[in-house]
Design a protein around this motif. Structure first.
Motif, PDB file in Angstrom:
ATOM      1  N   ASP A  59       0.811  -1.219   0.000  1.00 51.33           N
ATOM      2  CA  ASP A  59       0.000   0.000   0.000  1.00 51.33           C
ATOM      3  C   ASP A  59       0.845   1.270   0.000  1.00 51.33           C
ATOM      4  O   ASP A  59       0.325   2.368   0.108  1.00 51.33           O
ATOM      5  N   GLY A  60       2.181   1.119  -0.120  1.00 50.23           N
ATOM      6  CA  GLY A  60       3.072   2.270  -0.193  1.00 50.23           C
ATOM      7  C   GLY A  60       3.619   2.755   1.139  1.00 50.23           C
ATOM      8  O   GLY A  60       4.499   3.605   1.172  1.00 50.23           O
ATOM      9  N   ARG A  61       3.084   2.230   2.244  1.00 50.84           N
ATOM     10  CA  ARG A  61       3.580   2.648   3.560  1.00 50.84           C
ATOM     11  C   ARG A  61       4.961   2.051   3.808  1.00 50.84           C
ATOM     12  O   ARG A  61       5.268   0.956   3.368  1.00 50.84           O
ATOM     13  N   VAL A  62       5.794   2.795   4.531  1.00 52.29           N
ATOM     14  CA  VAL A  62       7.122   2.323   4.898  1.00 52.29           C
ATOM     15  C   VAL A  62       7.048   1.721   6.290  1.00 52.29           C
ATOM     16  O   VAL A  62       6.464   2.301   7.201  1.00 52.29           O
ATOM     17  N   GLN A  63       7.631   0.562   6.449  1.00 54.49           N
ATOM     18  CA  GLN A  63       7.657  -0.134   7.738  1.00 54.49           C
ATOM     19  C   GLN A  63       9.105  -0.506   8.023  1.00 54.49           C
ATOM     20  O   GLN A  63       9.840  -0.906   7.133  1.00 54.49           O
ATOM     21  N   VAL A  64       9.534  -0.350   9.287  1.00 55.47           N
ATOM     22  CA  VAL A  64      10.875  -0.757   9.673  1.00 55.47           C
ATOM     23  C   VAL A  64      10.760  -1.986  10.552  1.00 55.47           C
ATOM     24  O   VAL A  64      10.117  -1.962  11.602  1.00 55.47           O
ATOM     25  N   TYR A  65      11.380  -3.066  10.087  1.00 55.72           N
ATOM     26  CA  TYR A  65      11.379  -4.328  10.822  1.00 55.72           C
ATOM     27  C   TYR A  65      12.619  -4.351  11.700  1.00 55.72           C
ATOM     28  O   TYR A  65      13.736  -4.133  11.227  1.00 55.72           O
ATOM     29  N   GLY A  66      12.445  -4.629  12.985  1.00 53.57           N
ATOM     30  CA  GLY A  66      13.551  -4.587  13.931  1.00 53.57           C
ATOM     31  C   GLY A  66      14.164  -5.932  14.249  1.00 53.57           C
ATOM     32  O   GLY A  66      15.084  -6.008  15.052  1.00 53.57           O
ATOM     33  N   GLY A  67      13.686  -7.015  13.644  1.00 48.59           N
ATOM     34  CA  GLY A  67      14.242  -8.338  13.902  1.00 48.59           C
ATOM     35  C   GLY A  67      15.584  -8.513  13.212  1.00 48.59           C
ATOM     36  O   GLY A  67      16.163  -7.574  12.675  1.00 48.59           O
ATOM     37  N   ALA A  68      16.089  -9.725  13.222  1.00 46.07           N
ATOM     38  CA  ALA A  68      17.370 -10.014  12.585  1.00 46.07           C
ATOM     39  C   ALA A  68      17.263  -9.824  11.080  1.00 46.07           C
ATOM     40  O   ALA A  68      16.330 -10.301  10.451  1.00 46.07           O
ATOM     41  N   SER A  69      18.207  -9.107  10.506  1.00 46.54           N
ATOM     42  CA  SER A  69      18.286  -8.910   9.063  1.00 46.54           C
ATOM     43  C   SER A  69      19.591  -9.529   8.585  1.00 46.54           C
ATOM     44  O   SER A  69      20.654  -9.274   9.142  1.00 46.54           O
ATOM     45  N   MET A  70      19.489 -10.340   7.535  1.00 48.72           N
ATOM     46  CA  MET A  70      20.659 -11.051   7.024  1.00 48.72           C
ATOM     47  C   MET A  70      20.873 -10.676   5.561  1.00 48.72           C
ATOM     48  O   MET A  70      19.919 -10.446   4.827  1.00 48.72           O
ATOM     49  N   VAL A  71      22.136 -10.616   5.163  1.00 51.89           N
ATOM     50  CA  VAL A  71      22.481 -10.384   3.772  1.00 51.89           C
ATOM     51  C   VAL A  71      23.536 -11.405   3.362  1.00 51.89           C
ATOM     52  O   VAL A  71      24.163 -12.041   4.206  1.00 51.89           O
ATOM     53  N   ARG A  72      23.724 -11.530   2.083  1.00 45.72           N
ATOM     54  CA  ARG A  72      24.799 -12.377   1.564  1.00 45.72           C
ATOM     55  C   ARG A  72      25.780 -11.480   0.832  1.00 45.72           C
ATOM     56  O   ARG A  72      25.400 -10.753  -0.090  1.00 45.72           O
ATOM     57  N   GLU A  73      27.022 -11.518   1.252  1.00 49.14           N
ATOM     58  CA  GLU A  73      28.054 -10.690   0.628  1.00 49.14           C
ATOM     59  C   GLU A  73      28.430 -11.331  -0.711  1.00 49.14           C
ATOM     60  O   GLU A  73      29.020 -12.398  -0.744  1.00 49.14           O
ATOM     61  N   VAL A  74      28.071 -10.685  -1.804  1.00 49.30           N
ATOM     62  CA  VAL A  74      28.309 -11.277  -3.114  1.00 49.30           C
ATOM     63  C   VAL A  74      29.470 -10.584  -3.815  1.00 49.30           C
ATOM     64  O   VAL A  74      30.454 -11.217  -4.173  1.00 49.30           O
ATOM     65  N   ARG A  75      29.382  -9.300  -3.997  1.00 51.02           N
ATOM     66  CA  ARG A  75      30.425  -8.580  -4.738  1.00 51.02           C
ATOM     67  C   ARG A  75      31.479  -7.954  -3.846  1.00 51.02           C
ATOM     68  O   ARG A  75      32.581  -7.682  -4.316  1.00 51.02           O
ATOM     69  N   ALA A  76      31.137  -7.689  -2.595  1.00 53.52           N
ATOM     70  CA  ALA A  76      32.083  -7.042  -1.685  1.00 53.52           C
ATOM     71  C   ALA A  76      31.754  -7.437  -0.256  1.00 53.52           C
ATOM     72  O   ALA A  76      30.591  -7.675   0.069  1.00 53.52           O
ATOM     73  N   PRO A  77      32.774  -7.510   0.606  1.00 56.42           N
ATOM     74  CA  PRO A  77      32.499  -7.796   2.014  1.00 56.42           C
ATOM     75  C   PRO A  77      31.687  -6.663   2.641  1.00 56.42           C
ATOM     76  O   PRO A  77      31.730  -5.519   2.182  1.00 56.42           O
ATOM     77  N   LEU A  78      30.951  -6.986   3.677  1.00 55.08           N
ATOM     78  CA  LEU A  78      30.086  -6.020   4.345  1.00 55.08           C
ATOM     79  C   LEU A  78      30.842  -4.774   4.775  1.00 55.08           C
ATOM     80  O   LEU A  78      30.299  -3.671   4.737  1.00 55.08           O
ATOM     81  N   ALA A  79      32.105  -4.914   5.157  1.00 50.23           N
ATOM     82  CA  ALA A  79      32.912  -3.764   5.593  1.00 50.23           C
ATOM     83  C   ALA A  79      33.072  -2.729   4.479  1.00 50.23           C
ATOM     84  O   ALA A  79      33.316  -1.551   4.755  1.00 50.23           O
ATOM     85  N   GLU A  80      32.922  -3.129   3.228  1.00 49.70           N
ATOM     86  CA  GLU A  80      33.055  -2.213   2.092  1.00 49.70           C
ATOM     87  C   GLU A  80      31.724  -1.613   1.646  1.00 49.70           C
ATOM     88  O   GLU A  80      31.694  -0.784   0.740  1.00 49.70           O
ATOM     89  N   TRP A  81      30.630  -2.020   2.251  1.00 46.94           N
ATOM     90  CA  TRP A  81      29.325  -1.485   1.886  1.00 46.94           C
ATOM     91  C   TRP A  81      29.197  -0.060   2.423  1.00 46.94           C
ATOM     92  O   TRP A  81      29.817   0.286   3.429  1.00 46.94           O
ATOM     93  N   PRO A  82      28.389   0.785   1.793  1.00 46.56           N
ATOM     94  CA  PRO A  82      28.222   2.156   2.279  1.00 46.56           C
ATOM     95  C   PRO A  82      27.526   2.187   3.638  1.00 46.56           C
ATOM     96  O   PRO A  82      26.763   1.285   3.983  1.00 46.56           O
TER      97      PRO A  82
END
Length: 62
Positions: free
Chosen positions: A27-50
């Motif tokens: 519906d276009g509303r923005v929601q912030v989820y506070g639980g665990a968020s996981m990513v997979r480092e594909v092109r660069a390690p997380l330390a190099e992310w903005p």
């Protein structure tokens, strides 16, 4: 994601990120989820992310 399942994903090459996951609902509303968020480092390690909001999800949950 529930905190108790995050270690499983960490063993599967996922990295837990700090902060919430910003999601744009159908519906276009923005929601912030506070639980665990996981990513997979594909092109660069997380330390190099903005700095800032690392996960900005607009789509189906996987």
């Amino acid at each position: 994601m529930a905190q108790h399942v995050a270690p499983y994903y960490e063993r599967c090459d996922r990295v837990r990120v700090s902060g919430g996951t910003r999601m744009i609902r159908a519906d276009g509303r923005v929601q912030v989820y506070g639980g665990a968020s996981m990513v997979r480092e594909v092109r660069a390690p997380l330390a190099e992310w903005p700095d800032g909001c690392l996960v900005d999800r607009n789509g189906l949950e996987v």
